[in-house]
Design an enzyme around this catalytic site. Structure first.
Site, mmCIF file in Angstrom:
data_model
loop_
_atom_site.group_PDB
_atom_site.id
_atom_site.type_symbol
_atom_site.label_atom_id
_atom_site.label_comp_id
_atom_site.label_asym_id
_atom_site.label_seq_id
_atom_site.Cartn_x
_atom_site.Cartn_y
_atom_site.Cartn_z
ATOM 1 N N THR A 36 1.071 -1.255 -0.053
ATOM 2 C CA THR A 36 -0.035 0.064 0.100
ATOM 3 C C THR A 36 0.826 1.278 -0.090
ATOM 4 O O THR A 36 2.197 1.138 -0.127
ATOM 5 C CB THR A 36 -0.871 0.088 1.288
ATOM 6 O OG1 THR A 36 0.009 0.279 2.381
ATOM 7 C CG2 THR A 36 -1.609 -1.308 1.691
ATOM 8 N N GLU A 84 -3.593 -1.425 8.342
ATOM 9 C CA GLU A 84 -3.797 0.025 8.121
ATOM 10 C C GLU A 84 -3.337 0.469 9.433
ATOM 11 O O GLU A 84 -3.706 0.198 10.493
ATOM 12 C CB GLU A 84 -5.011 0.368 7.637
ATOM 13 C CG GLU A 84 -5.443 0.088 6.372
ATOM 14 C CD GLU A 84 -4.468 0.895 5.320
ATOM 15 O OE1 GLU A 84 -4.034 2.033 5.556
ATOM 16 O OE2 GLU A 84 -4.494 0.202 4.136
ATOM 17 N N THR A 130 -1.331 -2.938 19.423
ATOM 18 C CA THR A 130 -0.999 -1.767 19.843
ATOM 19 C C THR A 130 -1.551 -1.155 21.224
ATOM 20 O O THR A 130 -2.698 -2.041 21.625
ATOM 21 C CB THR A 130 -1.523 -0.831 18.907
ATOM 22 O OG1 THR A 130 -1.703 0.579 19.634
ATOM 23 C CG2 THR A 130 -3.028 -1.102 18.604
ATOM 24 N N ASP A 131 -0.880 -0.442 21.932
ATOM 25 C CA ASP A 131 -1.379 -0.004 23.071
ATOM 26 C C ASP A 131 -2.762 0.625 23.281
ATOM 27 O O ASP A 131 -3.429 1.008 24.210
ATOM 28 C CB ASP A 131 -0.489 0.608 24.066
ATOM 29 C CG ASP A 131 0.157 2.124 23.458
ATOM 30 O OD1 ASP A 131 -0.218 2.134 22.179
ATOM 31 O OD2 ASP A 131 0.766 2.627 23.998
ATOM 32 N N GLU A 132 -2.896 1.359 21.930
ATOM 33 C CA GLU A 132 -4.185 2.192 21.805
ATOM 34 C C GLU A 132 -5.583 1.377 22.139
ATOM 35 O O GLU A 132 -6.393 2.060 22.246
ATOM 36 C CB GLU A 132 -3.978 2.659 20.151
ATOM 37 C CG GLU A 132 -2.823 3.608 20.314
ATOM 38 C CD GLU A 132 -2.868 4.364 18.924
ATOM 39 O OE1 GLU A 132 -3.892 4.775 18.717
ATOM 40 O OE2 GLU A 132 -1.585 4.601 18.447
ATOM 41 N N TYR A 155 -9.225 3.050 14.169
ATOM 42 C CA TYR A 155 -7.973 2.350 14.088
ATOM 43 C C TYR A 155 -7.816 1.445 15.204
ATOM 44 O O TYR A 155 -7.849 0.245 15.267
ATOM 45 C CB TYR A 155 -6.537 3.220 13.964
ATOM 46 C CG TYR A 155 -5.403 2.473 14.409
ATOM 47 C CD1 TYR A 155 -4.908 1.511 13.543
ATOM 48 C CD2 TYR A 155 -4.595 2.578 15.663
ATOM 49 C CE1 TYR A 155 -3.607 0.708 13.872
ATOM 50 C CE2 TYR A 155 -3.497 2.097 15.678
ATOM 51 C CZ TYR A 155 -3.115 1.063 15.184
ATOM 52 O OH TYR A 155 -2.056 0.525 15.262
ATOM 53 N N LYS A 159 -7.819 -2.744 15.700
ATOM 54 C CA LYS A 159 -6.984 -3.386 16.127
ATOM 55 C C LYS A 159 -7.509 -4.190 17.278
ATOM 56 O O LYS A 159 -7.281 -5.453 17.677
ATOM 57 C CB LYS A 159 -5.808 -2.680 16.745
ATOM 58 C CG LYS A 159 -4.913 -2.077 15.582
ATOM 59 C CD LYS A 159 -4.284 -3.058 14.580
ATOM 60 C CE LYS A 159 -3.198 -3.628 15.171
ATOM 61 N NZ LYS A 159 -2.523 -4.434 14.365
ATOM 62 N N HIS A 289 -9.320 12.809 20.128
ATOM 63 C CA HIS A 289 -7.874 12.595 20.579
ATOM 64 C C HIS A 289 -7.558 12.200 21.937
ATOM 65 O O HIS A 289 -7.804 12.455 22.691
ATOM 66 C CB HIS A 289 -7.123 13.955 20.452
ATOM 67 C CG HIS A 289 -5.755 13.905 20.116
ATOM 68 N ND1 HIS A 289 -4.813 15.004 19.820
ATOM 69 C CD2 HIS A 289 -4.905 12.961 20.188
ATOM 70 C CE1 HIS A 289 -3.595 14.756 19.735
ATOM 71 N NE2 HIS A 289 -3.442 13.582 19.961
#
Ligand code: NAD
Ligand code: TYD
Length: 349
Positions: A36, A84, A130-132, A155, A159, A289
């Site tokens: 990509t 992504e 991810t930690d997100e 996102y 995940k 955010h």
């Protein structure tokens, strides 16, 4: 051992592929990547001729392609990084994230399960996350492996969903899996839509450096080679079915980080002290955010003996040096149709 690494042409994947190809000459490493906008084979030009390395161009959303690849190469293990990965893009186009991150991951799980059915115990599906997925922290506290999932961007929601599917395949079908959740990475080959490489590129070219909101959001930064080393350790020594958090013990407010970067670059570019700080431009905040991410990596440190190898100042300095020494890499990825999210969204600044 034959290892399929997905997303190996991307930022983190390319460092993982290089580490495995060079450290384990007896392993056959297959890099499956759709190429990509974020995939770039230039990231691996130094190892592309190695005998234990094969590149496979393909899409994990394409189940028939995965079926063919598994039948042909008979992979023993998967390290799954293809995704992504940019929060701002997920805000503009959430479905692309569902396609690759959720459907692509389930396709991979299905194909691995089918091809490994004879003896699951000889195989491993290692999912990189991810930690997100844990959401956003207040002023204090750290994410641990026990923190409840609370994804807040498209996102991180995609995940989190992929992590849940990986665990579901462990519990339901007995697929041998491991998962790691890492904090923000930085280092060479990072696509210049993410904060650090975007700022390096803009400071170098004396363009405005966009800081969202007041620059008070906090991220825990880890040098990408330290993430690759953690993946190596977890792949070989982590417990099946377990999750490992990976972080840098290195929290920075965005504005403080950008000021440090400006100062390092003024010195390296022989600019007057304070020159680049004038490029800092506060722009409209990202929707939803997350305020703060910070990781407790003590499980990985205590059980598997991993720890970060560089300080942030050292890692950032190495990163700036890499970008200054590789202007053609930046030129290649920023030419053509590439536009930063900031330029797309805030042309009226
Ligand atoms: P990246 O965007 O730089 O690279 C992603 C790679 O995946 C690219 O090479 C891209 O071509 C490939 N890809 C995308 N869609 C694909 C598809 N459908 N089929 C096959 N290949 C496809 O991402 P990154 O920053 O290197 O992140 C790698 C992984 O690590 C991701 O799973 C991400 O969620 C995770 N992660 C990233 C960070 C970070 O700070 N960058 C932190 C923690 C976890
Ligand atoms: P980013 O690199 O996109 O990673 P993530 O959103 O996955 O943490 O952003 C890191 C932080 O920097 C985040 O708080 C958003 C902020 N940011 C800016 O202030 N300006 C920018 O131009 C970008 C891309 C990010």
């Amino acid at each position: 051992m034959k290892i399929l690494i997905t997303g190996g042409a991307g930022f983190i994947g390319s460092h993982v592929v290089r580490l495995f190809v060079t450290k384990y000459p007896n392993y056959q490493i297959y890099n499956l990547d759709k190429l990509t906008y974020a995939g770039n084979l230039q990231n691996l030009s130094d190892i592309e001729e190695r005998e234990n390395y094969t590149f496979l161009k393909g899409d994990i959303v394409d189940a028939a392609f995965l079926e063919e690849a598994f039948a042909k190469y008979k992979f023993d293990a998967v390290i799954h990084l293809a995704a992504e990965s940019h929060v701002d893009r997920s805000i503009s186009d959430p479905l692309a994230f569902v396609q690759t991150n959720v459907i692509g991951t389930v396709n991979l799980l299905n194909t691995a399960r089918k091809h490994w059915a004879d003896d699951l115990s000889k195989h491993l599906f290692y999912h990189i996350s991810t930690d997100e997925v844990y959401g956003s922290l207040g002023e204090d506290g750290l994410f641990t492996e026990e923190t409840a999932y609370d994804p807040r961007s498209p996102y991180s929601a995609s995940k989190a969903s992929s992590d849940h599917f990986v665990r579901a395949y462990f519990h339901t079908y007995g697929l041998p899996v491991k998962i790691s959740n890492c904090s923000n990475n930085y280092g060479p080959n990072h696509f210049p839509e993410k904060l650090i490489p975007l700022a390096i590129n803009n400071i170098k070219n004396e363009r405005p450096v966009p800081v969202y909101g007041k620059g008070e959001n906090v991220r825990d930064w880890l040098y990408v080679l330290d993430h690759a080393r953690a993946i190596d350790v977890i792949f070989h020594e982590g417990k099946l079915g377990d999750t490992y958090n990976i972080g840098g013990v290195n929290e920075w407010k965005n504005l403080d980080l950008i000021e440090l970067l400006c100062d390092q670059m003024d010195e390296k570019l022989n600019r007057e002290k304070g020159h680049s700080r004038k490029l800092i431009t506060f722009v409209k905040d990202r929707a939803g955010h997350d305020l703060r991410y910070a990781i407790d990596s003590s499980k990985l440190m205590d059980e598997l003996g991993w720890k970060p190898s560089v300080t942030f100042e050292e890692g950032l300095s190495k990163t700036v040096d890499w970008y200054l020494q590789n202007p053609e890499w930046l030129e290649n990825v920023t030419s053509g149709n590439y536009q930063s999210y900031y330029e797309q969204q805030y042309t009226d600044r």
